[in-house]
Enzyme design. Sequence first.
Site, PDB file in Angstrom:
ATOM      1  N   HIS A   1     -16.658  -8.228   2.244  1.00 50.27           N
ATOM      2  CA  HIS A   1     -15.345  -7.768   1.788  1.00 50.27           C
ATOM      3  C   HIS A   1     -15.126  -6.301   2.136  1.00 50.27           C
ATOM      4  CE1 HIS A   1     -13.145  -5.699  -1.615  1.00 50.27           C
ATOM      5  NE2 HIS A   1     -12.217  -6.520  -1.174  1.00 50.27           N
TER       6      HIS A   1
ATOM      7  N   TYR B   1      -8.363  -7.382  10.615  1.00 52.89           N
ATOM      8  CA  TYR B   1      -7.759  -7.621   9.297  1.00 52.89           C
ATOM      9  C   TYR B   1      -6.248  -7.460   9.435  1.00 52.89           C
ATOM     10  CZ  TYR B   1      -8.082  -7.738   4.167  1.00 52.89           C
ATOM     11  OH  TYR B   1      -8.014  -8.084   2.839  1.00 52.89           O
TER      12      TYR B   1
ATOM     13  N   HIS C   1       0.841  -1.209   0.000  1.00 51.53           N
ATOM     14  CA  HIS C   1       0.000   0.000   0.000  1.00 51.53           C
ATOM     15  C   HIS C   1       0.869   1.250   0.000  1.00 51.53           C
ATOM     16  CE1 HIS C   1      -4.057  -1.587   1.739  1.00 51.53           C
ATOM     17  NE2 HIS C   1      -3.481  -2.518   1.012  1.00 51.53           N
TER      18      HIS C   1
ATOM     19  N   HIS D   1     -11.118  -2.599   6.889  1.00 49.53           N
ATOM     20  CA  HIS D   1      -9.787  -1.982   6.984  1.00 49.53           C
ATOM     21  C   HIS D   1      -9.811  -0.823   7.980  1.00 49.53           C
ATOM     22  CE1 HIS D   1      -9.065  -4.074   3.186  1.00 49.53           C
ATOM     23  NE2 HIS D   1      -7.866  -3.550   3.042  1.00 49.53           N
TER      24      HIS D   1
ATOM     25  N   LYS E   1      -4.094 -11.337   5.611  1.00 45.44           N
ATOM     26  CA  LYS E   1      -3.833 -11.107   4.196  1.00 45.44           C
ATOM     27  C   LYS E   1      -2.542 -11.803   3.838  1.00 45.44           C
ATOM     28  CE  LYS E   1      -5.697  -9.291   1.675  1.00 45.44           C
ATOM     29  NZ  LYS E   1      -6.628  -9.693   0.654  1.00 45.44           N
TER      30      LYS E   1
ATOM     31  N   LYS F   1      -8.424 -12.264  10.257  1.00 42.99           N
ATOM     32  CA  LYS F   1      -8.149 -12.608   8.851  1.00 42.99           C
ATOM     33  C   LYS F   1      -6.733 -12.170   8.534  1.00 42.99           C
ATOM     34  CE  LYS F   1      -9.168 -10.866   4.233  1.00 42.99           C
ATOM     35  NZ  LYS F   1     -10.203 -10.659   3.238  1.00 42.99           N
TER      36      LYS F   1
ATOM     37  N   ASN G   1     -13.967 -12.804  -2.899  1.00 43.67           N
ATOM     38  CA  ASN G   1     -14.405 -11.468  -3.301  1.00 43.67           C
ATOM     39  C   ASN G   1     -13.748 -11.145  -4.636  1.00 43.67           C
ATOM     40  OD1 ASN G   1     -11.987 -10.977  -1.211  1.00 43.67           O
ATOM     41  ND2 ASN G   1     -11.872  -9.410  -2.813  1.00 43.67           N
TER      42      ASN G   1
HETATM   43  O1  GKR Z   1      -6.039  -3.874   1.047  1.00 40.83           O
HETATM   44  O2  GKR Z   1      -4.367  -4.982   0.230  1.00 40.83           O
HETATM   45  C1  GKR Z   1      -5.548  -4.870   0.484  1.00 40.83           C
HETATM   46  C2  GKR Z   1      -6.497  -5.981   0.143  1.00 40.83           C
HETATM   47  O3  GKR Z   1      -5.815  -7.007  -0.519  1.00 40.83           O
HETATM   48  C3  GKR Z   1      -7.659  -5.499  -0.691  1.00 40.83           C
HETATM   49  O4  GKR Z   1      -7.204  -4.812  -1.815  1.00 40.83           O
HETATM   50  C4  GKR Z   1      -8.578  -6.636  -1.126  1.00 40.83           C
HETATM   51  O5  GKR Z   1      -9.533  -6.131  -2.019  1.00 40.83           O
HETATM   52  O6  GKR Z   1      -9.261  -6.798   1.162  1.00 40.83           O
HETATM   53  C5  GKR Z   1      -9.414  -7.249  -0.078  1.00 40.83           C
HETATM   54  C6  GKR Z   1      -9.598  -8.738  -0.166  1.00 40.83           C
HETATM   55  O7  GKR Z   1     -10.168  -9.317   0.733  1.00 40.83           O
HETATM   56  O8  GKR Z   1      -9.231  -9.338  -1.173  1.00 40.83           O
HETATM   57 MG    MG Z   2     -10.289 -11.180  -0.254  1.00 45.00          MG
END
Ligand code: GKR
Ligand code: MG
Length: 416
Positions: free
Chosen positions: A313, A137, A28, A342, A186, A184, A262
């Site tokens: 999402h 998240y 980001h 977020h 990432k 969750k 999503n």
């Molecule tokens: O904020 O980096 C992020 C996420 O990866 C986001 O862009 C995704 O759209 O949160 C999202 C997801 O669940 O895939």
């Molecule tokens: Mg996702």
Amino acid sequence: MSATRIRELIVTPIAFRDPPLLNSNGVHEPLALRIILQLVLEDGTIGLGESPGGTARLERLQAAAEVVVGMHVFDSTAVAAAIDAALLPTVPSSHERGWTSSAVEVACLDAQGKLLGRPVSDLLGGRVRDSVPFAAYLFYKWAEHPALDGRPAVGDDWGEALDPAGIVEQARLMRERYGFESFKLKGGVFPPDEEIAAIKALAEAYPGQPLRLDPNVAWTVERSKYVARVLDGVLEYLEDPTKGIPGMAEVAKDSPMPLATNMCVIAWEHLRPAVEQDAIQVLLTDHHYWGGLRRTRELAAVCEAFGIALSMHSNSHLGISLAAMTHVAAAIPDLDHSCDTHYPWNSADDVIVPGVLELRDGAVEVPTGPGLGVELDHDKLEELHRRYVDSGMRGRDDTGYMRRFRPGYELKLPRW
Ligand code: GKR
Ligand code: MG
């Protein structure tokens, strides 16, 4: 002129601070973009909306602003149809056009609620829960945005998280600050075995609490099956391990846990093949692209018919979106999992007056005031708009930003 006709739609692009969160696309940037809508009626009532940012979305909302003037705010279906017709010649994808009408629909519902003195959840059939649970998240992240082009490094109060211990510490902070009871992660950032280790460390630190992993299609079908096998009994669901409906269906055949998305089911026309191929067991709804809050409520009914569970999402967002997410989640009877948000990463820069939306005990109480129940902070809006103008940033580019620090970085999906 009737008091409830639309006089003007004010469209304001903004930029707000975002930490260096890592994902399968890169990292980001220091600023994230959104667009704030103020739908002004003839009687002075103002309905609020929030949309993802970027030049294309901004231009489409500006085009929408021209066609909605004079329409009746209670005719939100006709408003969506007018926007769709206006965008059709230049935006062939109905899904893409839907992003614009979704944001305007939320502003219409906020205004309708204000006129009627009722919360938006009432306009969606009434709330079936007084608070909506959200998941923490968790992201792998750098300690700071490194210094760049004369700009000093930008730190935050979350610290670095690049290994299982860092992720467990971030979960601890999330829990301490907001009381989350589900997590969750990432993923798609490190080789799958490292992310498996982080999930196992979370399971050990928080026994019995729901866990999810979302690598944003960073894995092949075979790798996805491997991770699903290894994390059997540990994850409540695995999110978008691999690309596309057929790929997900292939993984789902052998997966001991539900698969969520999503990414491969994001428009109405994706539902039929997903159901026919039994590709997903959990759909992560998002009113920003499913046509708004009423369509999200309808989507929940379709999922119920096909036995698909629901979750929600999120993308980097502020409080108007959080309020909208909370109202619709409150009005969906079968919300099977806590929703994503977020918000903890971005709430310090919110454009709404503080006080109504609090993440407490891992949940947000459904606002009970008229409309969305939140109020715009006009000074903050002006500040964030100025930041947007001054930044020169006009779109999200996680990969390009990563390359500023690691020139050899390649976007590769699947990577493993
Ligand atoms: O904020 O980096 C992020 C996420 O990866 C986001 O862009 C995704 O759209 O949160 C999202 C997801 O669940 O895939
Ligand atoms: Mg996702």
